[in-house]
Design an enzyme around this catalytic site. Structure first.
Site, PDB file in Angstrom:
ATOM      1  N   LYS A   1      56.085  57.110 -36.556  1.00 30.14           N
ATOM      2  CA  LYS A   1      55.062  57.648 -35.226  1.00 30.14           C
ATOM      3  C   LYS A   1      55.116  59.411 -34.780  1.00 30.14           C
ATOM      4  O   LYS A   1      56.413  59.614 -35.654  1.00 30.14           O
ATOM      5  CB  LYS A   1      56.250  56.710 -34.050  1.00 30.14           C
ATOM      6  CG  LYS A   1      57.668  57.060 -34.356  1.00 30.14           C
ATOM      7  CD  LYS A   1      58.466  55.594 -33.306  1.00 30.14           C
ATOM      8  CE  LYS A   1      59.605  56.079 -33.077  1.00 30.14           C
ATOM      9  NZ  LYS A   1      60.255  55.402 -32.582  1.00 30.14           N
TER      10      LYS A   1
ATOM     11  N   TYR B   1      63.698  88.279 -20.571  1.00 23.82           N
ATOM     12  CA  TYR B   1      63.789  87.968 -19.672  1.00 23.82           C
ATOM     13  C   TYR B   1      64.827  87.696 -18.652  1.00 23.82           C
ATOM     14  O   TYR B   1      66.186  86.740 -19.465  1.00 23.82           O
ATOM     15  CB  TYR B   1      62.783  86.727 -19.050  1.00 23.82           C
ATOM     16  CG  TYR B   1      61.084  87.162 -19.804  1.00 23.82           C
ATOM     17  CD1 TYR B   1      60.765  88.058 -19.523  1.00 23.82           C
ATOM     18  CD2 TYR B   1      61.205  86.073 -21.209  1.00 23.82           C
ATOM     19  CE1 TYR B   1      59.499  88.145 -19.363  1.00 23.82           C
ATOM     20  CE2 TYR B   1      59.747  86.089 -21.452  1.00 23.82           C
ATOM     21  CZ  TYR B   1      58.900  87.726 -20.711  1.00 23.82           C
ATOM     22  OH  TYR B   1      57.731  87.705 -20.825  1.00 23.82           O
TER      23      TYR B   1
HETATM   24  C1  LIG Z   1      61.705  54.507 -33.143  1.00 26.15           C
HETATM   25  C2  LIG Z   1      61.615  53.599 -33.968  1.00 26.15           C
HETATM   26  C3  LIG Z   1      62.792  52.970 -35.085  1.00 26.15           C
HETATM   27  C4  LIG Z   1      63.217  54.568 -35.245  1.00 26.15           C
HETATM   28  O1  LIG Z   1      64.281  54.407 -35.459  1.00 26.15           O
HETATM   29  P1  LIG Z   1      65.793  55.682 -35.417  1.00 26.15           P
HETATM   30  O2  LIG Z   1      66.160  55.892 -34.704  1.00 26.15           O
HETATM   31  O3  LIG Z   1      64.519  57.035 -35.590  1.00 26.15           O
HETATM   32  O4  LIG Z   1      65.656  55.612 -37.073  1.00 26.15           O
HETATM   33  C5  LIG Z   1      63.210  52.183 -34.724  1.00 26.15           C
HETATM   34  N1  LIG Z   1      62.832  50.700 -34.437  1.00 26.15           N
HETATM   35  C6  LIG Z   1      61.840  50.401 -33.354  1.00 26.15           C
HETATM   36  C7  LIG Z   1      60.900  50.043 -32.718  1.00 26.15           C
HETATM   37  C8  LIG Z   1      61.688  51.741 -33.280  1.00 26.15           C
HETATM   38  O5  LIG Z   1      60.634  52.378 -31.857  1.00 26.15           O
END
Ligand SMILES: *Cc1c(COP(=O)(O)O)cnc(C)c1O
Length: 355
Positions: free
Chosen positions: A22, A246
């Site tokens: 994702k 800044y």
């Molecule tokens: C993002 C996600 C994962 C992966 O999580 P990590 O902590 O990056 O391993 C697994 N399951 C679901 C449902 C997620 O949304």
């Protein structure tokens, strides 16, 4: 990526792996994720557009939509492209009930075991399962939950064991494969082998060489997959009382050399990173000083004897764990990876071949 995927396999040898891609493969690029995780049993993500892109790129194995459908119109995509869809609420079940499925689909039925984001409560779960089973065209139902604190074995508020207990209660007697663990769960597999006997695991961050908790990636023999690198493009000699950048937040207490790095928050480096956040210049550790600006940041070159314009800078990755930088900046490696900006030029391979 291949190395880290193999690490996940050795942690959970009997489970199939959803490589989580994702958010543009945690900022790495979807296609790069797909190639890196070519050995995964499936790829999981949120965005339907990216799921389609995986099919266009030739990914023929399973694809899991981690939040499922957002709209009735998405159901056609599930059937046409064979996406496996998470089902986490009654509205999604109703959409599936009212729509004629053009071809059989597989789903993940999500249980809320204490995370209190998505999913059916354990007491509602069997009824949701029965409703799904009654829908013609729904083939396999995988039983799924998500851990809130998988990075800690004993969390005082909601321990992973407690979530597993609730899951087993809600899933009692139901047929279907089980999918429980994110990276945290995969990395706890050794301690919780019996509780976490999953058919599927869903690692994300560990595949990118980050960790969900306090232990370091090296402790788990994970390797960084993203190095954010730049160079020194300018230098200034300061005397006591001079300030930098800044807001003039940094004031020199004595003579010192400041290096200007061509990287700023428009590249995805966190603006809130404070003075002292670690940076590598020519492979030597030093620290950020002053406020990060849009296109530049300033670092202390005092510890680097031969620093010059053109000296290499590593902001995170190779030689400087992203988790360490994230901790210094009060965030997590996930956010740094995901926030990497589009303008950052991407190179592949250890010495940086143009992508
Ligand atoms: C993002 C996600 C994962 C992966 O999580 P990590 O902590 O990056 O391993 C697994 N399951 C679901 C449902 C997620 O949304």
């Amino acid at each position: 990526m291949r190395h880290n995927l193999a690490r996940a396999r050795s942690c959970a040898p009997s489970a199939k792996i959803w490589g989580v891609v994702k958010a543009n493969a945690y900022g790495h690029g979807l296609e790069r994720g797909m190639r890196g995780f070519a050995d995964a049993d499936g790829l999981a993500l949120i965005e339907t557009e990216a799921a389609l892109r995986l099919r266009e790129l030739g990914w023929t194995r399973p694809v899991l939509l981690l939040e499922g459908i957002f709209d009735v119109a998405d159901i056609g995509l599930l059937c046409e492209y064979g996406f496996n869809s998470t089902v986490h609420c009654l509205e999604q079940i109703k959409m599936l009930e009212y729509t004629q499925l053009q071809s059989p689909i597989d789903v993940h039925l999500k249980m809320n075991t204490g995370m209190n984001r998505l999913g059916f409560l354990p007491a509602e779960y069997a009824a949701a399962h029965a409703r799904l089973r009654a829908i013609p065209g729904i083939r396999n139902i995988t039983l799924m939950t998500h851990f809130a604190n998988a990075d800690e074995l004993e969390h005082p508020r909601l321990a992973i064991r407690e979530q597993v207990r609730r899951f087993q209660l809600g899933a009692q007697g139901l047929v279907g494969e089980r999918s429980l663990s994110n990276s945290g769960g995969v990395l706890q597999q050794a301690e919780l082998a019996a509780e976490l006997s999953n058919d599927w695991v869903r690692p994300g961050i560990m595949l990118y060489g980050g960790t969900p908790g306090n232990k370091s990636a090296a402790d788990y023999k994970l390797r960084p997959t993203m190095t954010l690198a730049s160079a020194i493009i300018g230098m200034q000699q300061l005397v006591a009382g001079d300030t930098v950048g800044y807001g003039s937040r940094f004031e020199a207490s004595g003579p010192m050399t400041v290096g200007v790095v061509a990287c700023g928050y428009a590249d995805g480096y966190p603006r809130h990173a404070p003075h002292g956040t670690p940076v590598l210049v020519d492979g030597v550790r030093t620290s950020l000083i002053g406020r990060v600006s849009m296109d530049m940041m300033t670092v202390d070159l005092t510890p680097i004897a031969n620093a010059r314009v053109g000296s290499s800078v590593v902001l995170w990755g190779d030689g400087l764990p992203i988790d360490e930088v994230a901790t210094a900046a009060g965030t997590i490696g996930y956010e740094l990876m995901c926030a990497l900006a589009a303008r950052v030029r991407v190179f592949e391979g250890p010495l940086g071949q143009p992508a």
